[in-house]
Design a protein around this motif. Structure first.
Motif, PDB file in Angstrom:
ATOM      1  N   PRO A 133       0.791  -1.232   0.000  1.00 33.07           N
ATOM      2  CA  PRO A 133       0.000   0.000   0.000  1.00 33.07           C
ATOM      3  C   PRO A 133       0.821   1.278   0.000  1.00 33.07           C
ATOM      4  O   PRO A 133       0.311   2.337  -0.380  1.00 33.07           O
ATOM      5  CB  PRO A 133      -0.832  -0.131   1.281  1.00 33.07           C
ATOM      6  CG  PRO A 133      -0.989  -1.601   1.476  1.00 33.07           C
ATOM      7  CD  PRO A 133       0.335  -2.174   1.046  1.00 33.07           C
ATOM      8  N   SER A 134       2.078   1.211   0.399  1.00 31.40           N
ATOM      9  CA  SER A 134       2.915   2.414   0.370  1.00 31.40           C
ATOM     10  C   SER A 134       3.119   2.927  -1.046  1.00 31.40           C
ATOM     11  O   SER A 134       3.510   4.088  -1.240  1.00 31.40           O
ATOM     12  CB  SER A 134       4.267   2.133   1.020  1.00 31.40           C
ATOM     13  OG  SER A 134       4.951   1.094   0.330  1.00 31.40           O
ATOM     14  N   ALA A 135       2.853   2.077  -2.045  1.00 30.17           N
ATOM     15  CA  ALA A 135       3.013   2.475  -3.446  1.00 30.17           C
ATOM     16  C   ALA A 135       1.722   3.012  -4.059  1.00 30.17           C
ATOM     17  O   ALA A 135       1.646   3.204  -5.278  1.00 30.17           O
ATOM     18  CB  ALA A 135       3.517   1.280  -4.268  1.00 30.17           C
ATOM     19  N   LEU A 136       0.698   3.292  -3.228  1.00 31.36           N
ATOM     20  CA  LEU A 136      -0.582   3.779  -3.752  1.00 31.36           C
ATOM     21  C   LEU A 136      -0.551   5.207  -4.314  1.00 31.36           C
ATOM     22  O   LEU A 136      -1.333   5.516  -5.215  1.00 31.36           O
ATOM     23  CB  LEU A 136      -1.665   3.685  -2.674  1.00 31.36           C
ATOM     24  CG  LEU A 136      -2.327   2.316  -2.512  1.00 31.36           C
ATOM     25  CD1 LEU A 136      -3.204   2.281  -1.265  1.00 31.36           C
ATOM     26  CD2 LEU A 136      -3.141   1.972  -3.751  1.00 31.36           C
ATOM     27  N   PRO A 137       0.287   6.116  -3.825  1.00 28.17           N
ATOM     28  CA  PRO A 137       0.298   7.461  -4.423  1.00 28.17           C
ATOM     29  C   PRO A 137       0.492   7.413  -5.938  1.00 28.17           C
ATOM     30  O   PRO A 137       1.354   6.694  -6.447  1.00 28.17           O
ATOM     31  CB  PRO A 137       1.485   8.135  -3.729  1.00 28.17           C
ATOM     32  CG  PRO A 137       1.532   7.485  -2.389  1.00 28.17           C
ATOM     33  CD  PRO A 137       1.192   6.042  -2.658  1.00 28.17           C
ATOM     34  N   GLY A 138      -0.346   8.176  -6.643  1.00 29.62           N
ATOM     35  CA  GLY A 138      -0.298   8.192  -8.097  1.00 29.62           C
ATOM     36  C   GLY A 138      -1.130   7.106  -8.740  1.00 29.62           C
ATOM     37  O   GLY A 138      -1.215   7.032  -9.972  1.00 29.62           O
ATOM     38  N   ARG A 139      -1.770   6.264  -7.930  1.00 29.74           N
ATOM     39  CA  ARG A 139      -2.575   5.162  -8.477  1.00 29.74           C
ATOM     40  C   ARG A 139      -4.041   5.334  -8.068  1.00 29.74           C
ATOM     41  O   ARG A 139      -4.385   6.184  -7.246  1.00 29.74           O
ATOM     42  CB  ARG A 139      -2.033   3.823  -8.002  1.00 29.74           C
ATOM     43  CG  ARG A 139      -0.589   3.564  -8.451  1.00 29.74           C
ATOM     44  CD  ARG A 139      -0.119   2.188  -8.027  1.00 29.74           C
ATOM     45  NE  ARG A 139       1.250   1.909  -8.430  1.00 29.74           N
ATOM     46  CZ  ARG A 139       1.608   1.429  -9.602  1.00 29.74           C
ATOM     47  NH1 ARG A 139       0.679   1.177 -10.514  1.00 29.74           N
ATOM     48  NH2 ARG A 139       2.879   1.190  -9.878  1.00 29.74           N
ATOM     49  N   SER A 140      -4.906   4.503  -8.634  1.00 34.01           N
ATOM     50  CA  SER A 140      -6.332   4.611  -8.368  1.00 34.01           C
ATOM     51  C   SER A 140      -6.772   3.578  -7.329  1.00 34.01           C
ATOM     52  O   SER A 140      -6.274   2.454  -7.280  1.00 34.01           O
ATOM     53  CB  SER A 140      -7.137   4.414  -9.656  1.00 34.01           C
ATOM     54  OG  SER A 140      -6.848   3.161 -10.253  1.00 34.01           O
ATOM     55  N   PHE A 141      -7.737   3.993  -6.499  1.00 34.88           N
ATOM     56  CA  PHE A 141      -8.282   3.152  -5.442  1.00 34.88           C
ATOM     57  C   PHE A 141      -9.795   3.215  -5.532  1.00 34.88           C
ATOM     58  O   PHE A 141     -10.384   4.301  -5.539  1.00 34.88           O
ATOM     59  CB  PHE A 141      -7.802   3.649  -4.077  1.00 34.88           C
ATOM     60  CG  PHE A 141      -8.153   2.761  -2.916  1.00 34.88           C
ATOM     61  CD1 PHE A 141      -7.234   1.826  -2.441  1.00 34.88           C
ATOM     62  CD2 PHE A 141      -9.396   2.845  -2.296  1.00 34.88           C
ATOM     63  CE1 PHE A 141      -7.552   1.007  -1.356  1.00 34.88           C
ATOM     64  CE2 PHE A 141      -9.718   2.033  -1.220  1.00 34.88           C
ATOM     65  CZ  PHE A 141      -8.788   1.109  -0.749  1.00 34.88           C
ATOM     66  N   GLY A 142     -10.443   2.065  -5.614  1.00 32.54           N
ATOM     67  CA  GLY A 142     -11.887   2.028  -5.810  1.00 32.54           C
ATOM     68  C   GLY A 142     -12.684   2.244  -4.535  1.00 32.54           C
ATOM     69  O   GLY A 142     -12.347   1.720  -3.474  1.00 32.54           O
ATOM     70  N   ILE A 143     -13.747   3.037  -4.641  1.00 30.78           N
ATOM     71  CA  ILE A 143     -14.718   3.220  -3.566  1.00 30.78           C
ATOM     72  C   ILE A 143     -16.107   3.169  -4.191  1.00 30.78           C
ATOM     73  O   ILE A 143     -16.260   3.314  -5.404  1.00 30.78           O
ATOM     74  CB  ILE A 143     -14.510   4.553  -2.817  1.00 30.78           C
ATOM     75  CG1 ILE A 143     -14.725   5.747  -3.760  1.00 30.78           C
ATOM     76  CG2 ILE A 143     -13.116   4.615  -2.195  1.00 30.78           C
ATOM     77  CD1 ILE A 143     -14.636   7.105  -3.064  1.00 30.78           C
TER      78      ILE A 143
END
Length: 340
Positions: A133-143
């Motif tokens: 999860p530390s690599a999430l910046p710049g990526r998409s996360f679904g809600i």
């Protein structure tokens, strides 16, 4: 990427809230309803219904299915539905501020030592380096929607990993099915979901596990039981009967799937009830194995972890997704269950 979601955007995600409140509360229908999702976390709803616990308590309740938490809150407020068990969302809090709904208990929770919601990466994103999860910046996360439990989980991950949530592209897709499809096809990079859904995707090779929500929110009160303010105040006998009946089913569920204190025949009986509503397209043995492997604790007697709930309320306020003046008393009726 800017993931900031304002109160206005959160309210848009609430769909028919404005219409429901503008029209006022309709006369009570003859049949009362319990709002549910096709998730294993709703197993006590199915158990109480199929085993007749609601009838035993003098309640004529039918199950009414939804695709996300926000529409459930709207249905409670308009009194199309009498009870619901789902996440505390921005929509629900805003309805409580308008004196339309009350949280009366707690249900699913993260518990140290028990696998809870799993953080997933799509196969495409995983192969491109999203292995933590530390690599999430710049990526998409679904809600599902702004102000949903998935939004709060993304916040807890960002907080724990030390990066601004604004660096994650939050993608509101409205429905659970749409999120499953988007992650499976690489249209979103990551998501976090209860283990019965996550483990099925993992087994199919549609996603990869990169974390557990319990690592970032170990005391998270994931779902809560709620009803209309009218029911909580003026229909106390009925509301207490619901809590008692639901609590019987919780005891069955925890004994069979979390604490493993029943024999295999009893576990099979309960698993077959749940299978009618969750993973019904899968063979029973596969669905049962997934149910057992992904079982999460549901609070005995619908007890409510108030510390976690207040943390969530304060976060929604800090993000401007609900009014800054919403009080604990507006959101909760604390007279029905034990507080943790």
């Amino acid at each position: 990427m800017d993931s900031t979601l304002t109160r206005r955007q959160a309210l848009v995600g609430m769909g028919s809230l404005g219409v429901a409140l503008a029209l006022g509360r309709p006369a009570r229908a003859a049949t009362r309803n319990l709002a549910v999702l096709h998730l294993a976390s709703h197993a006590p709803s199915f158990i109480a219904y199929e085993r007749g616990y609601f009838r035993d308590a003098g309640l004529d309740l039918e199950l009414k299915f939804f695709e996300a938490a926000q529409p459930m809150a709207v249905a409670i407020a308009s009194r199309d539905v009498d009870f619901g068990v789902t996440a505390i969302s921005g929509g629900l809090i805003s309805l409580a501020e308008k004196d339309a709904v009350k949280v009366i208990g707690g249900a699913l929770r993260e518990e140290p030592g028990t696998v809870g919601a799993i953080v997933l990466a799509s196969d495409k994103a995983f192969r491109a380096g999203l292995t933590d999860p530390s690599a999430l910046p710049g990526r998409s996360f679904g809600i599902t929607t702004a102000g949903s439990s998935f939004h709060f989980m993304a916040h807890k991950i960002a907080q724990a990993k030390g990066f601004p949530l604004s660096e994650v592209n939050l993608r509101p897709l409205q429905k659970l099915g749409a999120l499953v499809g988007a992650l499976s096809t690489g249209q979103i990079d990551a998501w976090a979901i209860q283990p019965n859904v996550a483990k099925k995707m993992l087994a199919e090779g549609a996603a990869h596990q990169i974390g557990l929500i319990s690592d970032y929110a170990p005391d998270y009160q994931v779902t809560a039981a709620f009803t209309s303010t009218h029911n909580a105040g003026a229909e106390r006998e009925m509301t207490s009967a619901f809590v008692a009946a639901y609590s019987r089913a919780i005891a069955d569920y925890n004994a069979a799937f979390v604490d493993n204190t029943v024999d295999e025949a009893q576990r099979d009986e309960l698993a077959r009830i749940v299978h009618k509503y969750v993973e019904s397209e899968s063979p029973f043995e596969a669905a049962k194995a997934n149910l057992v492997a992904g079982a999460m604790r549901i609070n005995e007697g619908l007890a409510l972890n108030m510390g976690s709930c207040i943390e969530q309320l304060d976060w929604f306020k800090s993000e401007g997704m609900v009014g800054s003046g919403v009080t604990r008393e507006q959101l909760f009726d604390e007279s029905y269950v034990k507080l943790l």
